[in-house]
Scaffold this motif. Structure first.
Motif, PDB file in Angstrom:
ATOM      1  N   VAL A 126      -9.585  -9.620  -1.902  1.00 14.70           N
ATOM      2  CA  VAL A 126      -9.319  -8.732  -0.701  1.00 14.70           C
ATOM      3  C   VAL A 126      -9.666  -9.656   0.538  1.00 14.70           C
ATOM      4  O   VAL A 126     -10.723  -9.988   0.683  1.00 14.70           O
ATOM      5  CB  VAL A 126     -10.237  -7.637  -0.697  1.00 14.70           C
ATOM      6  N   GLU A 127      -8.779  -9.591   1.687  1.00 18.37           N
ATOM      7  CA  GLU A 127      -8.989 -10.166   2.952  1.00 18.37           C
ATOM      8  C   GLU A 127      -9.430  -9.047   3.835  1.00 18.37           C
ATOM      9  O   GLU A 127      -8.849  -7.961   3.901  1.00 18.37           O
ATOM     10  CB  GLU A 127      -7.824 -10.768   3.483  1.00 18.37           C
ATOM     11  N   LEU A 128     -10.720  -9.057   4.320  1.00 18.30           N
ATOM     12  CA  LEU A 128     -11.178  -8.184   5.270  1.00 18.30           C
ATOM     13  C   LEU A 128     -11.152  -8.854   6.699  1.00 18.30           C
ATOM     14  O   LEU A 128     -11.682  -9.816   6.873  1.00 18.30           O
ATOM     15  CB  LEU A 128     -12.754  -7.516   5.035  1.00 18.30           C
ATOM     16  N   ASN A 129     -10.401  -8.280   7.810  1.00 16.26           N
ATOM     17  CA  ASN A 129     -10.482  -8.604   8.957  1.00 16.26           C
ATOM     18  C   ASN A 129     -11.445  -7.710  10.040  1.00 16.26           C
ATOM     19  O   ASN A 129     -10.999  -6.507  10.110  1.00 16.26           O
ATOM     20  CB  ASN A 129      -9.001  -8.815   9.620  1.00 16.26           C
ATOM     21  N   PHE A 130     -12.301  -8.375  10.343  1.00 21.36           N
ATOM     22  CA  PHE A 130     -13.536  -7.640  11.313  1.00 21.36           C
ATOM     23  C   PHE A 130     -12.955  -8.044  12.751  1.00 21.36           C
ATOM     24  O   PHE A 130     -12.986  -9.267  13.217  1.00 21.36           O
ATOM     25  CB  PHE A 130     -14.838  -8.297  10.838  1.00 21.36           C
ATOM     26  N   THR A 131     -12.995  -6.829  13.677  1.00 23.51           N
ATOM     27  CA  THR A 131     -12.904  -7.194  15.191  1.00 23.51           C
ATOM     28  C   THR A 131     -14.243  -6.827  15.643  1.00 23.51           C
ATOM     29  O   THR A 131     -14.915  -5.706  15.352  1.00 23.51           O
ATOM     30  CB  THR A 131     -11.994  -6.169  15.609  1.00 23.51           C
ATOM     31  N   LEU A 132     -14.794  -7.562  16.407  1.00 22.42           N
ATOM     32  CA  LEU A 132     -16.083  -7.334  17.020  1.00 22.42           C
ATOM     33  C   LEU A 132     -16.146  -7.134  18.336  1.00 22.42           C
ATOM     34  O   LEU A 132     -15.283  -7.351  19.186  1.00 22.42           O
ATOM     35  CB  LEU A 132     -16.762  -8.748  16.913  1.00 22.42           C
ATOM     36  N   SER A 133     -17.195  -6.579  19.097  1.00 19.60           N
ATOM     37  CA  SER A 133     -17.509  -6.204  20.445  1.00 19.60           C
ATOM     38  C   SER A 133     -17.391  -7.121  21.436  1.00 19.60           C
ATOM     39  O   SER A 133     -17.120  -6.976  22.426  1.00 19.60           O
ATOM     40  CB  SER A 133     -18.560  -5.152  20.619  1.00 19.60           C
ATOM     41  N   THR A 134     -17.740  -8.261  20.835  1.00 20.46           N
ATOM     42  CA  THR A 134     -17.757  -9.780  21.367  1.00 20.46           C
ATOM     43  C   THR A 134     -16.190 -10.137  21.730  1.00 20.46           C
ATOM     44  O   THR A 134     -16.191 -11.349  22.364  1.00 20.46           O
ATOM     45  CB  THR A 134     -18.566 -10.659  20.801  1.00 20.46           C
ATOM     46  N   GLU A 135     -15.153  -9.601  21.281  1.00 26.23           N
ATOM     47  CA  GLU A 135     -13.823  -9.743  21.224  1.00 26.23           C
ATOM     48  C   GLU A 135     -13.659 -10.961  20.321  1.00 26.23           C
ATOM     49  O   GLU A 135     -12.336 -11.454  20.336  1.00 26.23           O
ATOM     50  CB  GLU A 135     -13.428 -10.120  22.636  1.00 26.23           C
ATOM     51  N   GLN A 136     -14.434 -11.333  19.659  1.00 26.24           N
ATOM     52  CA  GLN A 136     -14.408 -12.090  18.261  1.00 26.24           C
ATOM     53  C   GLN A 136     -13.693 -11.534  17.012  1.00 26.24           C
ATOM     54  O   GLN A 136     -13.963 -10.196  16.896  1.00 26.24           O
ATOM     55  CB  GLN A 136     -15.439 -12.819  17.827  1.00 26.24           C
ATOM     56  N   LYS A 137     -13.049 -12.499  16.184  1.00 27.42           N
ATOM     57  CA  LYS A 137     -12.473 -11.677  15.004  1.00 27.42           C
ATOM     58  C   LYS A 137     -12.963 -12.574  13.805  1.00 27.42           C
ATOM     59  O   LYS A 137     -13.110 -13.865  14.039  1.00 27.42           O
ATOM     60  CB  LYS A 137     -10.963 -11.797  14.986  1.00 27.42           C
ATOM     61  N   GLN A 138     -13.358 -12.071  12.817  1.00 29.36           N
ATOM     62  CA  GLN A 138     -13.983 -12.772  11.773  1.00 29.36           C
ATOM     63  C   GLN A 138     -13.017 -12.389  10.413  1.00 29.36           C
ATOM     64  O   GLN A 138     -13.066 -10.995  10.439  1.00 29.36           O
ATOM     65  CB  GLN A 138     -15.641 -12.839  11.414  1.00 29.36           C
ATOM     66  N   THR A 139     -13.179 -13.045   9.491  1.00 29.50           N
ATOM     67  CA  THR A 139     -12.236 -12.853   8.108  1.00 29.50           C
ATOM     68  C   THR A 139     -13.147 -13.131   7.161  1.00 29.50           C
ATOM     69  O   THR A 139     -13.911 -14.276   7.031  1.00 29.50           O
ATOM     70  CB  THR A 139     -10.847 -13.866   8.141  1.00 29.50           C
ATOM     71  N   LEU A 140     -12.937 -12.369   5.912  1.00 30.37           N
ATOM     72  CA  LEU A 140     -13.871 -12.286   4.943  1.00 30.37           C
ATOM     73  C   LEU A 140     -12.898 -12.294   3.702  1.00 30.37           C
ATOM     74  O   LEU A 140     -12.115 -11.439   3.693  1.00 30.37           O
ATOM     75  CB  LEU A 140     -15.013 -11.417   5.021  1.00 30.37           C
ATOM     76  N   GLN A 141     -13.220 -12.910   2.625  1.00 27.79           N
ATOM     77  CA  GLN A 141     -12.510 -13.026   1.250  1.00 27.79           C
ATOM     78  C   GLN A 141     -13.586 -12.618   0.544  1.00 27.79           C
ATOM     79  O   GLN A 141     -14.508 -12.904   0.149  1.00 27.79           O
ATOM     80  CB  GLN A 141     -11.789 -14.345   0.942  1.00 27.79           C
ATOM     81  N   VAL A 142     -13.264 -11.302  -0.185  1.00 29.19           N
ATOM     82  CA  VAL A 142     -14.047 -10.808  -1.165  1.00 29.19           C
ATOM     83  C   VAL A 142     -13.240 -10.655  -2.803  1.00 29.19           C
ATOM     84  O   VAL A 142     -12.213 -10.035  -2.753  1.00 29.19           O
ATOM     85  CB  VAL A 142     -14.473  -9.144  -0.669  1.00 29.19           C
ATOM     86  N   THR A 143     -14.055 -10.810  -3.572  1.00 32.96           N
ATOM     87  CA  THR A 143     -13.398 -10.755  -4.970  1.00 32.96           C
ATOM     88  C   THR A 143     -13.426  -9.312  -5.433  1.00 32.96           C
ATOM     89  O   THR A 143     -14.809  -8.772  -5.301  1.00 32.96           O
ATOM     90  CB  THR A 143     -14.088 -11.870  -5.769  1.00 32.96           C
ATOM     91  N   VAL A 144     -12.505  -8.756  -5.951  1.00 31.14           N
ATOM     92  CA  VAL A 144     -12.652  -7.621  -6.914  1.00 31.14           C
ATOM     93  C   VAL A 144     -13.302  -7.860  -8.123  1.00 31.14           C
ATOM     94  O   VAL A 144     -13.056  -8.797  -8.857  1.00 31.14           O
ATOM     95  CB  VAL A 144     -11.222  -6.896  -6.992  1.00 31.14           C
ATOM     96  N   SER A 145     -14.368  -6.944  -8.305  1.00 29.23           N
ATOM     97  CA  SER A 145     -15.109  -7.119  -9.626  1.00 29.23           C
ATOM     98  C   SER A 145     -15.234  -5.790 -10.634  1.00 29.23           C
ATOM     99  O   SER A 145     -15.003  -4.627  -9.992  1.00 29.23           O
ATOM    100  CB  SER A 145     -16.753  -7.190  -8.944  1.00 29.23           C
ATOM    101  N   LYS A 146     -15.194  -5.976 -11.779  1.00 27.19           N
ATOM    102  CA  LYS A 146     -15.183  -5.011 -12.858  1.00 27.19           C
ATOM    103  C   LYS A 146     -16.508  -3.906 -12.620  1.00 27.19           C
ATOM    104  O   LYS A 146     -16.400  -3.238 -13.172  1.00 27.19           O
ATOM    105  CB  LYS A 146     -15.075  -5.390 -13.921  1.00 27.19           C
ATOM    106  N   ASN A 147     -17.494  -4.801 -11.974  1.00 32.95           N
ATOM    107  CA  ASN A 147     -18.785  -4.125 -12.056  1.00 32.95           C
ATOM    108  C   ASN A 147     -18.743  -2.804 -10.969  1.00 32.95           C
ATOM    109  O   ASN A 147     -18.908  -2.795  -9.989  1.00 32.95           O
ATOM    110  CB  ASN A 147     -19.947  -5.119 -11.284  1.00 32.95           C
ATOM    111  N   ARG A 148     -18.683  -1.635 -11.618  1.00 37.12           N
ATOM    112  CA  ARG A 148     -18.528  -0.499 -11.095  1.00 37.12           C
ATOM    113  C   ARG A 148     -19.806   0.590 -10.508  1.00 37.12           C
ATOM    114  O   ARG A 148     -19.834   1.398  -9.994  1.00 37.12           O
ATOM    115  CB  ARG A 148     -17.374   0.733 -11.797  1.00 37.12           C
ATOM    116  N   ASP A 149     -20.878  -0.312 -11.370  1.00 39.68           N
ATOM    117  CA  ASP A 149     -22.328   0.277 -10.875  1.00 39.68           C
ATOM    118  C   ASP A 149     -22.566   0.284  -9.541  1.00 39.68           C
ATOM    119  O   ASP A 149     -23.121   1.144  -9.067  1.00 39.68           O
ATOM    120  CB  ASP A 149     -23.231  -0.780 -11.747  1.00 39.68           C
ATOM    121  N   ALA A 150     -22.076  -0.687  -8.765  1.00 38.61           N
ATOM    122  CA  ALA A 150     -22.235  -0.699  -7.463  1.00 38.61           C
ATOM    123  C   ALA A 150     -21.687   0.532  -6.721  1.00 38.61           C
ATOM    124  O   ALA A 150     -22.352   0.942  -5.727  1.00 38.61           O
ATOM    125  CB  ALA A 150     -21.532  -1.854  -6.773  1.00 38.61           C
TER     126      ALA A 150
END
Length: 169
Positions: A126-150
């Motif tokens: 999953v790609e997450l795109n964050f927009t910050l108050s500093t006018e920066q943008k950051q992108t994070l790649q997150v893996t989907v996990s079967k661990n539903r305990d979270a």
């Protein structure tokens, strides 16, 4: 024609300053760790995002928006007990003080990933795109996990979070 020594030193100093400035600008203000998106049951219209976010800068930073190309929308939420009923309250921003950390976890702050455009399963990214108050943008790649305990313990008052259903919780 060769440069004079003082001019050459000035030129080198300017180049080094530009190099340091550009590397400082390239550094991400926020760092992310322990990011996860638990796999949702088949047909679920909502998934969640959890992580630790550290503000590496010397100024307070707000995350003012989050988006993902794999979802119709992403909302920032806070789970809170209101009059004995667990509620998920949409947040306009997530604030992280300079040098501090914000933990997105079940029963607290978290991301609601609404209406996936296709089914996502264990190992997908999953790609997450964050927009910050500093006018920066950051992108994070997150893996989907079967661990539903979270995601256990995540409930909302009427069984709905934002505009989608709570994936069976």
């Amino acid at each position: 024609m060769p440069m004079s020594r003082p001019l050459k030193n000035l030129f080198i100093a300017c180049c080094l300053n530009l190099l340091m400035l550009s590397s400082g600008m390239a550094a991400d203000a926020l760092s992310f760790s322990q990011a996860m998106v638990p796999q949702a049951p088949p047909g679920a219209q909502v998934m969640a995002g959890f992580m630790q976010i550290t503000n590496n800068s010397e100024q307070d930073i707000d995350i003012i928006a989050v988006s993902s190309p794999q979802f119709e929308s992403v909302e920032m939420h806070l789970s809170k007990d209101v009059d004995g009923v667990a509620r998920m309250l949409p947040q306009q921003k997530l604030s992280i003080k300079a040098g501090e950390q914000l933990i997105l976890k079940p029963g607290s702050y978290h991301l609601m990933l609404l209406k996936p455009l296709k089914a996502l399963s264990d190992g997908d990214t999953v790609e997450l795109n964050f927009t910050l108050s500093t006018e920066q943008k950051q992108t994070l790649q997150v893996t989907v996990s079967k661990n539903r305990d979270a995601s256990r313990g995540m409930r909302c008052g009427a069984g709905k979070c934002g505009s989608g259903k709570c994936g069976g919780n």
